[in-house]
Design an enzyme around this catalytic site. Structure first.
Site, short mmCIF file in Angstrom:
data_model
loop_
_atom_site.label_atom_id
_atom_site.label_comp_id
_atom_site.label_asym_id
_atom_site.label_seq_id
_atom_site.Cartn_x
_atom_site.Cartn_y
_atom_site.Cartn_z
N GLY A 73 64.71 23.71 -2.33
CA GLY A 73 63.44 23.18 -1.84
C GLY A 73 63.26 23.49 -0.37
O GLY A 73 64.11 24.12 0.27
N SER A 115 68.66 28.72 3.36
CA SER A 115 68.84 29.89 4.23
C SER A 115 70.19 29.83 4.94
O SER A 115 70.89 30.84 5.06
CB SER A 115 67.72 29.96 5.29
OG SER A 115 66.48 30.16 4.66
N HIS A 152 65.49 30.16 12.95
CA HIS A 152 66.44 30.89 12.11
C HIS A 152 67.19 31.94 12.94
O HIS A 152 68.40 32.09 12.81
CB HIS A 152 65.72 31.60 10.95
CG HIS A 152 65.43 30.71 9.79
ND1 HIS A 152 65.88 30.98 8.53
CD2 HIS A 152 64.74 29.55 9.71
CE1 HIS A 152 65.47 30.03 7.71
NE2 HIS A 152 64.77 29.16 8.39
N ARG A 153 66.45 32.62 13.79
CA ARG A 153 67.05 33.71 14.57
C ARG A 153 68.10 33.15 15.53
O ARG A 153 69.19 33.71 15.65
CB ARG A 153 65.94 34.43 15.36
CG ARG A 153 66.40 35.66 16.07
CD ARG A 153 65.21 36.47 16.59
NE ARG A 153 64.48 37.11 15.51
CZ ARG A 153 63.19 37.45 15.53
NH1 ARG A 153 62.46 37.19 16.62
NH2 ARG A 153 62.62 38.04 14.50
N ARG A 207 69.86 30.55 15.21
CA ARG A 207 71.03 30.08 14.47
C ARG A 207 71.94 31.23 14.08
O ARG A 207 73.16 31.11 14.07
CB ARG A 207 70.55 29.35 13.22
CG ARG A 207 71.62 28.52 12.57
CD ARG A 207 71.04 27.69 11.47
NE ARG A 207 70.44 28.52 10.45
CZ ARG A 207 69.46 28.12 9.64
NH1 ARG A 207 68.97 26.90 9.73
NH2 ARG A 207 68.97 28.93 8.74
#
Lengths: 166, 166, 166
Positions: free
Chosen positions: A5, A11, A46-47, A49
């Site tokens: 979800g 990711s 995200h990048r 991380r």
């Protein structure tokens, strides 16, 4: 394939899988960051991380083609995510079913590790909006197709994977 | 009982279960195809997939009654699906809770194999529409009731079953 | 932590866990019953089911503080539920991320048994409403944070638990 979800940690789980593979990690973004502020913030998040060991590819539409070109025995390619790709195909009025069929056919014969991340979007109430229903149907059908052919399938909740296959 | 999101492959999983039972396969549709074009297309799609070994029953409302009448030791009856049945009961303003209670009571004493397919609809955001919230509550409560009394429960995602009971 | 969809039986599963612990059972409600008729009906329904062996705490906002004050080696505290708590924090415009971080830090060092119930809300279509998207993001991030630090995680469907951790 890694399903989950929204904000389920799918990711992150996929990133760890790529990193632990010891292969060269490639992040393959299907998002179009320019169009949406919320989305751009997520991509930055995200990048940050992932860190600098990753290389990044961006392609909103020609997913199967680029995977065929880029896949290699020494690479772990993380595609994030299939549901955004479907959204892009729908917005461009491409033939979604044909493209999904093509992806499912191509993906099994590629070298290296391919990790496909996608949103589980079918466990809520039927959306009132017809386009949302079509999107949900495309996503579900693609997950079924890939569920048959890929080696491993996970469903992630609270950052924790349930193994459905493999 | 086979639960799953939209396009999760739950019906297909249930069909395979019926076919592999070696019993006479009966498809029990709760849908009313006449009223909705999208729905009619889905029913045709399901019908084409099942092939001609199946017999078909249709009953949008009196599910427990028809199950009691039709169940037999040499039959595998696939009910597709409970959430549509609840929708029909709500539209006709029948007493949904009483009917669900009746189904849960009756279903455990029937001969043969009964496969109940239903949509998991409770894992999204709270719907703004009151009727949708009521529907979601009815569905969740029915799943709990049946989860207690049936022999096996599966949750299907990407065509792959997770066994919750049995 | 016990996750589950609406009407999934998550609270009931958590109640049984508290009762079977042999500890003094405390029900910690984050709901504000006064404001919503449907909610008040649900709280009454939960209360009737639990019976008189339970003591009840109510606190819509200061969850971590009250847990720190109340937790004890001879108590099983059932927090029902985290998603309502997040809703309350958002409505009061408190810093949700900071509060969630605080909860995740505090909760692991508390004595006794703490059972955190929360709604899985991320497996449907992306909500059109921005506040609903933010809520969904907060909930998912909190579940991930807690998923890392707590001892056991369950996902409940049809009243049946899938163990994700522990």
């Amino acid at each position: 394939m890694v399903l989950g979800g929204a904000r389920s940690g799918k990711s992150r789980f996929a990133e760890r899988m790529a990193e632990e593979s010891g292969l060269g990690a490639v992040y393959f973004a299907t998002a179009r960051p320019g169009e949406d502020e919320e989305m751009a913030a997520r991509i930055d998040h995200h990048r940050a991380r992932r860190g600098s060991d990753w290389t990044t590819l961006e392609e909103p539409l020609q997913l199967a083609e680029l995977l065929v070109r880029e896949a290699a025995a020494d690479k772990a390619i993380l595609v994030d995510c299939l549901t955004l790709w479907i959204t892009n195909l729908m917005l461009e009025e491409w033939d979604v079913e044909a493209r999904c069929e093509e992806l499912a056919e191509r993906v099994t014969s590629l070298p290296g590790l391919i990790i496909l991340v996608s949103n589980e979007v079918g466990m809520g109430i039927v959306p009132e909006n017809r386009m949302a229903r079509e999107f949900r149907d495309h996503a579900g059908r693609l997950h079924q197709k890939l569920g048959e052919v890929v080696d491993e399938v996970y469903l992630v909740a609270a950052g924790l994977p349930m193994k459905l296959k493999g």
